[in-house]
Design an enzyme around this catalytic site. Structure first.
Site, PDB file in Angstrom:
ATOM      1  N   HIS A 289       0.818  -1.220   0.000  1.00 61.00           N
ATOM      2  CA  HIS A 289       0.000   0.000   0.000  1.00 61.00           C
ATOM      3  C   HIS A 289       0.849   1.266   0.000  1.00 61.00           C
ATOM      4  O   HIS A 289       1.903   1.323   0.619  1.00 61.00           O
ATOM      5  CB  HIS A 289      -1.053  -0.007   1.114  1.00 61.00           C
ATOM      6  CG  HIS A 289      -0.528   0.028   2.524  1.00 61.00           C
ATOM      7  ND1 HIS A 289      -0.224   1.198   3.170  1.00 61.00           N
ATOM      8  CD2 HIS A 289      -0.293  -0.959   3.416  1.00 61.00           C
ATOM      9  CE1 HIS A 289       0.173   0.923   4.411  1.00 61.00           C
ATOM     10  NE2 HIS A 289       0.149  -0.378   4.580  1.00 61.00           N
ATOM     11  N   ASP A 301       6.255   1.026   6.430  1.00 58.27           N
ATOM     12  CA  ASP A 301       4.819   0.702   6.357  1.00 58.27           C
ATOM     13  C   ASP A 301       4.133   1.719   5.466  1.00 58.27           C
ATOM     14  O   ASP A 301       3.710   2.769   5.945  1.00 58.27           O
ATOM     15  CB  ASP A 301       4.211   0.710   7.760  1.00 58.27           C
ATOM     16  CG  ASP A 301       2.753   0.312   7.760  1.00 58.27           C
ATOM     17  OD1 ASP A 301       2.257  -0.159   6.719  1.00 58.27           O
ATOM     18  OD2 ASP A 301       2.104   0.470   8.801  1.00 58.27           O
ATOM     19  N   GLU A 335      -5.096   1.808   2.922  1.00 58.12           N
ATOM     20  CA  GLU A 335      -5.045   0.543   3.678  1.00 58.12           C
ATOM     21  C   GLU A 335      -5.211   0.824   5.158  1.00 58.12           C
ATOM     22  O   GLU A 335      -5.890   0.100   5.870  1.00 58.12           O
ATOM     23  CB  GLU A 335      -3.707  -0.169   3.431  1.00 58.12           C
ATOM     24  CG  GLU A 335      -3.618  -1.551   4.081  1.00 58.12           C
ATOM     25  CD  GLU A 335      -3.193  -1.555   5.555  1.00 58.12           C
ATOM     26  OE1 GLU A 335      -3.341  -2.585   6.213  1.00 58.12           O
ATOM     27  OE2 GLU A 335      -2.719  -0.524   6.058  1.00 58.12           O
ATOM     28  N   GLU A 336      -4.538   1.878   5.617  1.00 58.54           N
ATOM     29  CA  GLU A 336      -4.490   2.137   7.062  1.00 58.54           C
ATOM     30  C   GLU A 336      -5.864   2.420   7.661  1.00 58.54           C
ATOM     31  O   GLU A 336      -6.070   2.260   8.854  1.00 58.54           O
ATOM     32  CB  GLU A 336      -3.530   3.303   7.355  1.00 58.54           C
ATOM     33  CG  GLU A 336      -2.077   3.030   6.975  1.00 58.54           C
ATOM     34  CD  GLU A 336      -1.418   1.964   7.846  1.00 58.54           C
ATOM     35  OE1 GLU A 336      -2.072   1.433   8.763  1.00 58.54           O
ATOM     36  OE2 GLU A 336      -0.240   1.662   7.595  1.00 58.54           O
ATOM     37  N   ASP A 363       3.231  -6.404   3.604  1.00 61.17           N
ATOM     38  CA  ASP A 363       2.899  -5.290   4.502  1.00 61.17           C
ATOM     39  C   ASP A 363       3.345  -5.610   5.929  1.00 61.17           C
ATOM     40  O   ASP A 363       2.680  -5.245   6.893  1.00 61.17           O
ATOM     41  CB  ASP A 363       1.391  -4.988   4.441  1.00 61.17           C
ATOM     42  CG  ASP A 363       1.033  -3.705   5.195  1.00 61.17           C
ATOM     43  OD1 ASP A 363       1.949  -2.901   5.463  1.00 61.17           O
ATOM     44  OD2 ASP A 363      -0.150  -3.532   5.528  1.00 61.17           O
ATOM     45  N   HIS A 433       3.982   2.817  12.674  1.00 57.16           N
ATOM     46  CA  HIS A 433       3.057   3.948  12.915  1.00 57.16           C
ATOM     47  C   HIS A 433       3.639   5.024  13.831  1.00 57.16           C
ATOM     48  O   HIS A 433       2.908   5.685  14.557  1.00 57.16           O
ATOM     49  CB  HIS A 433       1.723   3.457  13.520  1.00 57.16           C
ATOM     50  CG  HIS A 433       0.943   2.574  12.617  1.00 57.16           C
ATOM     51  ND1 HIS A 433      -0.304   2.084  12.956  1.00 57.16           N
ATOM     52  CD2 HIS A 433       1.206   2.085  11.382  1.00 57.16           C
ATOM     53  CE1 HIS A 433      -0.770   1.333  11.959  1.00 57.16           C
ATOM     54  NE2 HIS A 433       0.132   1.309  11.000  1.00 57.16           N
TER      55      HIS A 433
END
Ligand SMILES: *[C@@H]1O[C@H](CO)[C@@H](O)[C@H](O)[C@H]1NC(C)=O
Ligand SMILES: *[C@@H]1O[C@H](CO)[C@@H](O)[C@H](O)[C@H]1NC(C)=O
Ligand SMILES: *[C@@H]1O[C@H](CO)[C@@H](O)[C@H](O)[C@H]1NC(C)=O
Ligand SMILES: *[C@@H]1O[C@H](CO)[C@@H](O)[C@H](O)[C@H]1NC(C)=O
Ligand SMILES: *[C@@H]1O[C@H](CO)[C@@H](O)[C@H](O)[C@H]1NC(C)=O
Ligand SMILES: *[C@@H]1O[C@H](CO)[C@@H](O)[C@H](O)[C@H]1NC(C)=O
Length: 471
Positions: A289, A301, A335-336, A363, A433
């Protein structure tokens, strides 16, 4: 010793909407030994891909390409201008790379912005904490929410102490077990706290390691439950507040969050292909993504996953190879926020599900791979093991269970074989994140290996005479 593991009926299974399978080609009876032999012929191709990606002129390319994008654009939050800029750049990149059928598929995606945010401990001492609001959280009133804290270590404890929660800020200090277990606190923490009358919730970051880093992520409200502001705090502050209250201290926090949800934004999944030479309608999908959180650079990520997926097609193209089936790259959007781009793609393309041989998503980091995670029938797994055997020269041959990824989940649940890359998840969830998700955690050499695995597996599956068997 040679022995027959099982007999393949050389068929292309077509799953009708009734769920019944019919056979399109039942003329051949291929044994596993014959398929093994077919796969062994790809030794030279695997070697060529390894030479090009690990030692040759494509060495470090996926890392360099990724660094250029993330240094230029920065993080790519759903609904942000950055994300749309990255999509336009990738569209150009894929065209300039000479890939085929490069196009954008429209998707409506969530648009949330965190705004200014702060959390200040007023009692028992003045102390400004690091926080990151959670995706989709509402903000506080401009003057903030000032309230006493209730610290709990689990949802069970919150239930037991429900009468104490009313009018307070609930702080979760849950221990880290693993991501899938512990992430429940980030996702449901606000709802559970609101149900027992809390005004806000602060959640210990879901991270395997911390140097005072808050880790954001998405959270979900529930219909019929009041929406309260929610943010993550560091492991260090969650533990400190636990210790303070255990000694009888009263903690008061002033929380200010400028977070806002806006109307859905226009975005795109980015698609490119190497069209199949013999079965162009049939597809092997490789993906990662393009969106990220709004902190760090989204390098790990999922910049890494997106760029090794692009690299897989580049390597195959550079070698002048064209598999029998179409090799399709998809760079997902949003995606998140819950695999929003991937859900749209599934809805638009599921009519052709019988022609998807394998769906792949990376991912979980593109560090040195341990191997491939795979979901599929025993027969398909045996084939994947043979294919991974081609990667003996780079010593990445293992096939694990549970091919996973938010963006391939719909296909896998509907019976399409699915594969994902497995690497050091402790490292991955140390930076996940957070502001720490930058190129600094990436390694060109590790990305070379990850891209090689991705290219060899996707190419061979796309080029085998038959699709991967679903049963
Ligand atoms: C059926 O499969 C065999 C072996 O894969 C192939 O040689 C043959 O051409 C196929 N027949 C049809 C009708 O597609
Ligand atoms: C690839 O990256 C590695 C590690 O940073 C470096 O040692 C090597 O020189 C690079 N190779 C090329 C061709 O730039
Ligand atoms: C995660 O941890 C929970 C609780 O310790 C455990 O039940 C579960 O099996 C673990 N999941 C994985 C994928 O390891
Ligand atoms: C399904 O596949 C066919 C080719 O077999 C293609 O023409 C068509 O556009 C595909 N449809 C969708 C919705 O992907
Ligand atoms: C799948 O591909 C085959 C050819 O390989 C084609 O005949 C068939 O129509 C396709 N099925 C769907 C549902 O697109
Ligand atoms: C090859 O990989 C295995 C398992 O991942 C590891 O235990 C072993 O040390 C590796 N061998 C070499 C030569 O790197």
């Amino acid at each position: 010793m040679k022995f027959l593991l099982f007999t393949f009926v050389g068929v292309h299974l077509l799953f009708l909407s009734s769920g019944k399978a019919i056979y399109r080609n039942d003329t051949s009876q291929r044994t596993f030994e014959e398929i093994k032999e077919e796969i062994a012929h790809y030794g030279d191709v695997a070697k060529a891909i390894i030479d090009l990606a690990v030692y040759g002129k494509a060495q470090n390319r996926s890392y360099e390409r990724l660094a250029l994008l993330v240094d230029t654009v920065g993080p790519r939050l759903s609904g942000s201008k950055n994300l749309e800029k990255a999509i336009q750049i990738m569209y150009q990149n894929l065209k300039e790379d000479g890939l085929e059928n490069v196009h954008l598929e429209p998707v409506k995606i969530p648009h949330w912005e965190r705004g200014e945010e702060s959390a200040v401990m007023l009692e028992p001492r003045m102390y400004k904490m690091a926080i990151l609001g959670l995706g989709s959280s509402i903000g506080t009133p401009p003057e903030g929410i000032t309230a006493e804290v209730l610290v709990v270590t689990s949802f069970d404890e919150l239930q037991r102490r429900a009468p104490e929660a009313k009018g307070k800020i609930v702080v979760y200090n849950q221990p880290y077990a693993n991501y899938s277990k512990t992430v429940e606190y980030r996702v449901r923490g606000a709802v559970e706290a609101a149900k027992v009358g809390a005004l806000a919730s602060l959640i210990r970051s879901v991270a395997s390691f911390s140097i005072y880093s808050p880790h954001t992520g998405v959270q979900e409200y529930q219909d019929g439950v009041p929406k309260i502001p929610t943010a993550c705090i560091t492991v260090e502050d969650a533990e400190m507040m636990s210790r303070l209250v255990s000694r009888g201290s009263r903690i008061v926090i002033q929380l200010k969050m400028g977070a806002k949800n806006y109307a859905d934004a226009d975005s795109f999944n980015t698609v490119a292909e190497i069209t199949g030479s013999k079965y162009p309608e049939q597809v092997v999908l490789v993906s990662g993504h393009l969106d990220s959180w709004d902190v760090g650079q989204g390098a790990m990520d999922d910049g890494g996953g997106a760029f090794i997926s692009w690299e897989a097609l580049s390597l195959i193209k550079d070698l002048g190879l064209r598999p029998k089936r179409t090799l399709r790259l998809v760079l997902w959007t949003a995606e998140e926020q819950g695999g929003i781009g991937a859900l749209q793609y599934y809805q638009s393309h599921k009519a052709n599900i019988s022609n998807y041989s394998l769906v792949m998503e990376s991912d979980g980091g593109t560090f040195l791979p341990y191997g491939l995670q795979f979901t599929g029938s025993d027969k398909a797994r045996a084939i994947m093991k043979e294919i991974m055997g081609l990667l003996q020269p780079i010593n990445v041959t293992q096939v694990f269970h549970d091919g996973e990824g938010t963006d391939i989940e719909s296909w896998v649940q509907a019976g399409v074989p699915g594969a994902s890359l497995l690497d050091d998840l402790y490292k991955y969830f140390s930076f996940h994140h957070s502001q720490g998700d930058t190129m600094t955690v990436m390694s060109p050499k590790e990305m070379n290996i990850a891209a090689t695995v991705w290219a060899v597996v996707s190419y061979v599956v796309a080029d085998l005479e038959e699709m991967l068997p679903r049963s």
